[in-house]
Motif scaffolding. Structure first.
Motif, PDB file in Angstrom:
ATOM      1  N   LEU A 199     -15.433 -15.428-107.363  1.00 58.62           N
ATOM      2  CA  LEU A 199     -15.411 -16.758-107.983  1.00 58.62           C
ATOM      3  C   LEU A 199     -13.973 -17.272-108.108  1.00 58.62           C
ATOM      4  CD1 LEU A 199     -17.742 -18.534-109.155  1.00 58.62           C
ATOM      5  CD2 LEU A 199     -16.931 -17.852-111.405  1.00 58.62           C
ATOM      6  N   LYS A 200     -13.754 -18.466-107.543  1.00 59.48           N
ATOM      7  CA  LYS A 200     -12.415 -19.073-107.617  1.00 59.48           C
ATOM      8  C   LYS A 200     -12.536 -20.491-108.160  1.00 59.48           C
ATOM      9  CE  LYS A 200     -10.351 -16.483-103.833  1.00 59.48           C
ATOM     10  NZ  LYS A 200      -9.740 -16.525-102.510  1.00 59.48           N
ATOM     11  N   LYS A 201     -11.531 -20.862-108.912  1.00 58.14           N
ATOM     12  CA  LYS A 201     -11.497 -22.236-109.401  1.00 58.14           C
ATOM     13  C   LYS A 201     -10.062 -22.741-109.349  1.00 58.14           C
ATOM     14  CE  LYS A 201     -12.680 -26.073-111.405  1.00 58.14           C
ATOM     15  NZ  LYS A 201     -13.555 -27.044-110.770  1.00 58.14           N
ATOM     16  N   LYS A 202      -9.916 -23.859-108.670  1.00 64.82           N
ATOM     17  CA  LYS A 202      -8.590 -24.465-108.543  1.00 64.82           C
ATOM     18  C   LYS A 202      -8.639 -25.828-109.222  1.00 64.82           C
ATOM     19  CE  LYS A 202      -6.656 -23.874-104.325  1.00 64.82           C
ATOM     20  NZ  LYS A 202      -5.356 -23.251-104.181  1.00 64.82           N
ATOM     21  N   PHE A 203      -7.651 -26.099-110.066  1.00 65.47           N
ATOM     22  CA  PHE A 203      -7.534 -27.433-110.664  1.00 65.47           C
ATOM     23  C   PHE A 203      -6.422 -28.180-109.954  1.00 65.47           C
ATOM     24  CE2 PHE A 203      -9.492 -25.190-114.297  1.00 65.47           C
ATOM     25  CZ  PHE A 203     -10.556 -26.039-114.511  1.00 65.47           C
TER      26      PHE A 203
ATOM     27  N   LEU B 222      -3.775 -30.807-110.197  1.00 65.49           N
ATOM     28  CA  LEU B 222      -3.018 -31.673-111.085  1.00 65.49           C
ATOM     29  C   LEU B 222      -2.176 -32.614-110.226  1.00 65.49           C
ATOM     30  CD1 LEU B 222      -1.959 -29.084-113.794  1.00 65.49           C
ATOM     31  CD2 LEU B 222      -3.971 -30.541-113.742  1.00 65.49           C
ATOM     32  N   GLU B 223      -1.437 -33.497-110.885  1.00 63.18           N
ATOM     33  CA  GLU B 223      -0.709 -34.537-110.144  1.00 63.18           C
ATOM     34  C   GLU B 223       0.222 -33.982-109.076  1.00 63.18           C
ATOM     35  OE1 GLU B 223       1.268 -37.436-112.560  1.00 63.18           O
ATOM     36  OE2 GLU B 223      -0.660 -38.181-113.281  1.00 63.18           O
ATOM     37  N   ASP B 224       1.069 -33.013-109.486  1.00 64.52           N
ATOM     38  CA  ASP B 224       2.057 -32.535-108.520  1.00 64.52           C
ATOM     39  C   ASP B 224       1.920 -31.047-108.232  1.00 64.52           C
ATOM     40  OD1 ASP B 224       2.663 -31.954-111.063  1.00 64.52           O
ATOM     41  OD2 ASP B 224       4.798 -32.424-110.966  1.00 64.52           O
ATOM     42  N   MET B 225       0.817 -30.450-108.666  1.00 71.56           N
ATOM     43  CA  MET B 225       0.639 -29.021-108.379  1.00 71.56           C
ATOM     44  C   MET B 225      -0.836 -28.624-108.467  1.00 71.56           C
ATOM     45  SD  MET B 225       2.140 -27.606-112.001  1.00 71.56           S
ATOM     46  CE  MET B 225       1.696 -25.920-111.810  1.00 71.56           C
ATOM     47  N   ASP B 226      -1.151 -27.521-107.797  1.00 70.94           N
ATOM     48  CA  ASP B 226      -2.496 -26.946-107.904  1.00 70.94           C
ATOM     49  C   ASP B 226      -2.417 -25.742-108.837  1.00 70.94           C
ATOM     50  OD1 ASP B 226      -3.164 -28.788-106.073  1.00 70.94           O
ATOM     51  OD2 ASP B 226      -3.312 -27.398-104.380  1.00 70.94           O
ATOM     52  N   VAL B 227      -3.441 -25.596-109.680  1.00 68.07           N
ATOM     53  CA  VAL B 227      -3.454 -24.448-110.589  1.00 68.07           C
ATOM     54  C   VAL B 227      -4.685 -23.610-110.270  1.00 68.07           C
ATOM     55  CG1 VAL B 227      -3.605 -23.740-113.005  1.00 68.07           C
ATOM     56  CG2 VAL B 227      -2.288 -25.771-112.388  1.00 68.07           C
ATOM     57  N   ASP B 228      -4.443 -22.325-110.027  1.00 67.88           N
ATOM     58  CA  ASP B 228      -5.559 -21.404-109.780  1.00 67.88           C
ATOM     59  C   ASP B 228      -6.005 -20.827-111.109  1.00 67.88           C
ATOM     60  OD1 ASP B 228      -5.731 -21.524-106.920  1.00 67.88           O
ATOM     61  OD2 ASP B 228      -3.780 -20.531-106.894  1.00 67.88           O
ATOM     62  N   ALA B 229      -7.097 -21.366-111.655  1.00 66.34           N
ATOM     63  CA  ALA B 229      -7.570 -20.883-112.958  1.00 66.34           C
ATOM     64  C   ALA B 229      -8.334 -19.571-112.791  1.00 66.34           C
ATOM     65  CB  ALA B 229      -8.453 -21.930-113.614  1.00 66.34           C
ATOM     66  N   LEU B 230      -9.132 -19.481-111.740  1.00 64.73           N
ATOM     67  CA  LEU B 230      -9.831 -18.231-111.426  1.00 64.73           C
ATOM     68  C   LEU B 230      -9.462 -17.838-110.005  1.00 64.73           C
ATOM     69  CD1 LEU B 230     -13.432 -18.785-112.900  1.00 64.73           C
ATOM     70  CD2 LEU B 230     -11.509 -17.562-113.923  1.00 64.73           C
ATOM     71  N   ASN B 231      -9.159 -16.553-109.845  1.00 64.79           N
ATOM     72  CA  ASN B 231      -8.563 -16.134-108.585  1.00 64.79           C
ATOM     73  C   ASN B 231      -9.373 -15.051-107.894  1.00 64.79           C
ATOM     74  OD1 ASN B 231      -6.550 -16.516-106.783  1.00 64.79           O
ATOM     75  ND2 ASN B 231      -4.915 -16.264-108.297  1.00 64.79           N
ATOM     76  N   GLY B 232     -10.684 -15.216-107.871  1.00 66.38           N
ATOM     77  CA  GLY B 232     -11.531 -14.199-107.222  1.00 66.38           C
ATOM     78  C   GLY B 232     -12.100 -13.228-108.241  1.00 66.38           C
ATOM     79  N   ILE B 233     -13.053 -13.712-109.027  1.00 62.32           N
ATOM     80  CA  ILE B 233     -13.698 -12.848-110.033  1.00 62.32           C
ATOM     81  C   ILE B 233     -14.928 -12.196-109.404  1.00 62.32           C
ATOM     82  CG2 ILE B 233     -15.002 -12.875-112.221  1.00 62.32           C
ATOM     83  CD1 ILE B 233     -12.237 -13.457-112.942  1.00 62.32           C
ATOM     84  N   ASP B 234     -14.966 -10.884-109.472  1.00 63.22           N
ATOM     85  CA  ASP B 234     -16.163 -10.133-109.049  1.00 63.22           C
ATOM     86  C   ASP B 234     -16.670  -9.389-110.266  1.00 63.22           C
ATOM     87  OD1 ASP B 234     -16.540 -10.468-106.102  1.00 63.22           O
ATOM     88  OD2 ASP B 234     -14.435  -9.849-106.118  1.00 63.22           O
ATOM     89  N   LEU B 235     -17.922  -9.671-110.622  1.00 63.86           N
ATOM     90  CA  LEU B 235     -18.409  -9.110-111.879  1.00 63.86           C
ATOM     91  C   LEU B 235     -19.921  -8.969-111.839  1.00 63.86           C
ATOM     92  CD1 LEU B 235     -17.724  -8.495-114.917  1.00 63.86           C
ATOM     93  CD2 LEU B 235     -18.043 -10.931-115.350  1.00 63.86           C
TER      94      LEU B 235
END
Lengths: 254, 246
Positions: free
Chosen positions: B9-13, B15-28
């Motif tokens: 599971l990955k989640k990228k937000f 933003l205006e001048d950058m990308d934020v990786d909130a989740l970086n490959g969750i296996d559960l």
């Protein structure tokens, strides 16, 4: 208005009663010309006479009828448009500059055109009321809908609410206070604009009654008309609030 | 076939001048009937994970499988959620807030009884007609918990549900939650900042770091847990070490 636990002093009646006493005392002592400001007894006399011959009732009913039609139509149009704009925000993108233009036009400035287009019948007066009341109702309703806390709509999303149900059960109830504020403001504006409209072109109504009295130099009737307008406006507002509170108590929840 | 499986599971937000990786490959893999507590520093992705499970955010990549079925906007997980704040509808009575999931379908007599039962379970008997502004913070949060339980969800998600409460209310609600967990047969997923709370309540503690799982620590202790016991202290050290590394 209600008599509070603090009794008469806390009821808000102190200032009007003091003003009345001052008015009465000043009139009897001859502090001012009775033509410019007739005594309370004289105004009351005109009030009773006007009721006896049915004139006042005729004018009040004519004004109320216009308020009911104009404000009713305006409220329906403004609320529907606010709902439409909140549901389809693209509409607002296209309409906003036009609405801004119309919002800043004083309704009274349109009277000559309204008379030219619609004559001196009922139509221009109703349209004038609509112009004066549309924006406060519309803007408050739209703002109320927009200000709904997104945290509350998230709760509805978690529990599987569709877009319509989110609107019906979360956004709309949370917007009710703003919508009511807009309706109250609109009701007040409708009175002001109506009297102004009746001053310009009418053969009935409280505004007409005041203008007619001015031409006959009857300042007592002018004052009576002002008191009736103020009292009716206040009672309409209290009545409106009372009705809404009863409705809300009975269950906006349902 | 596992009960609830989260894969890459990955989640990228954006933003205006950058990308934020909130989740970086969750296996559960989450077992049925467990009490999983997620801890981690601010920005580690705890809340994002919970919000994706609740259907409030969409994953950028990866998938969630529930009983072998892929979950998405059209087939959401059967969850009830408690947020950090009670988020009660201010215009609804306590009873109608509890029954909020059922409002569109109408409230029947049976549901009315269900609300009363839930209020009794939460120690809020007699408050059914109260309005949210008349409740204390702890009471309001209990109503929020009641609302999450009213639709009988298989999974109860809780995002720092006790975070805004004072110490005593917090301890009382911790005990209350454990009691409900033990009697309800549901799966609980809770996010918290408080490691002690995680160990007092959870059957497994998950430590998140930079959107990844840093450690998954089982808590093989009976309820009620003695925080002075040796096992509790050693688990506390283990979680704190994982957090320090994080």
């Amino acid at each position: 208005m209600k008599i509070s636990k603090e009794g008469f002093m806390g009821s808000g009646l102190t200032v009007p009663v003091l003003l009345l006493i001052l008015w009465w005392a000043g009139s009897n002592a001859g502090w001012w010309n009775a033509f410019l400001l007739p005594s309370p007894e004289r105004v009351m006399e005109s009030f009773i006479l006007s009721i006896r011959d049915g004139e006042l009732q005729r004018h009040v009913w004519a004004s109320l009828e216009r308020i009911i039609k104009g404000f009713g139509l305006s409220a329906v149009m403004a609320l529907s448009f606010a709902l439409l704009c909140s549901w389809f925000p693209r509409i607002l993108v296209h309409m906003e500059p036009t609405l801004e233009f119309f919002r800043h036009i004083p309704p009274m400035s349109t009277v000559p055109l309204l008379i030219l287009w619609f004559g001196i019948g009922e139509a221009p007066k109703i349209i004038l009321i609509i112009l004066a009341t549309f924006f406060p109702v519309y803007m408050n309703a739209l703002q109320g809908i927009r200000d709904c806390d997104p945290k509350l709509t998230e709760v509805a999303t978690v529990f599987g609410y569709s877009k319509w149900y989110r609107f019906r059960y979360v956004i709309l109830p949370s917007a009710i206070p703003s919508i009511l504020t807009g309706l109250r403001l609109g009701l007040g504006y409708s009175w002001r604009s109506l009297v102004a409209a009746e001053l310009v072109a009418a053969s009935s109504g409280l505004g007409y009654m005041i203008l007619d009295a001015e031409q006959l130099s009857r300042s007592d009737v002018v004052l009576m008309g002002i008191f009736v307008i103020g009292t009716l406006g206040a009672f309409l507002d209290y009545g409106f609030l009372w009705g809404i509170r009863r409705y809300l108590k009975r269950g906006i929840e349902a | 076939m596992s009960w609830l499986k989260i894969r890459n599971l990955k989640k990228k937000f954006y933003l205006e001048d950058m990308d934020v990786d909130a989740l970086n490959g969750i296996d559960l893999e989450i077992e049925e009937g467990g009490f999983l507590v997620i801890v981690g520093r601010s920005g580690s992705g705890k809340t994002t994970l919970l919000r994706i499970l609740a259907g409030l955010e969409c994953e950028t990549e990866g998938e969630i499988l529930f009983k072998g079925r892929k979950c998405g906007p059209d087939s959401p997980l059967p969850v009830g959620m408690v947020f950090q704040e009670p988020r009660l509808m201010p215009w609804l009575s306590v009873e109608n807030n509890i029954l909020f999931p059922f409002l569109p379908g109408g409230i029947s007599g049976e549901l009315h009884q269900k609300a009363l039962d839930i209020l009794k379970m939460l120690g809020l008997e007699g408050y059914e007609n109260a309005m949210p502004h008349q409740l204390s913070g702890g009471m309001a949060q209990r109503v929020a918990l009641g609302r999450a339980l009213s639709c009988d969800p298989e999974i109860v998600l809780m995002d720092e549900p006790l975070g805004a409460l004072d110490y005593f209310t917090r301890r009382a609600l911790q005990r209350e939650l454990v009691r409900i967990y033990l009697h309800g047969g549901k799966t609980f997923l809770m996010v918290t900042h408080d490691v002690g709370e995680a160990l007092r309540m959870g059957t497994r503690v998950l430590v998140l770091k930079d959107g990844k799982i840093e450690a998954s620590i089982p808590v093989p202790l009976e309820y009620p847990r003695d925080r002075h016991s040796e096992t509790f202290q050693s688990l506390l050290d283990e979680v704190l070490t994982a957090l320090d590394d994080a």
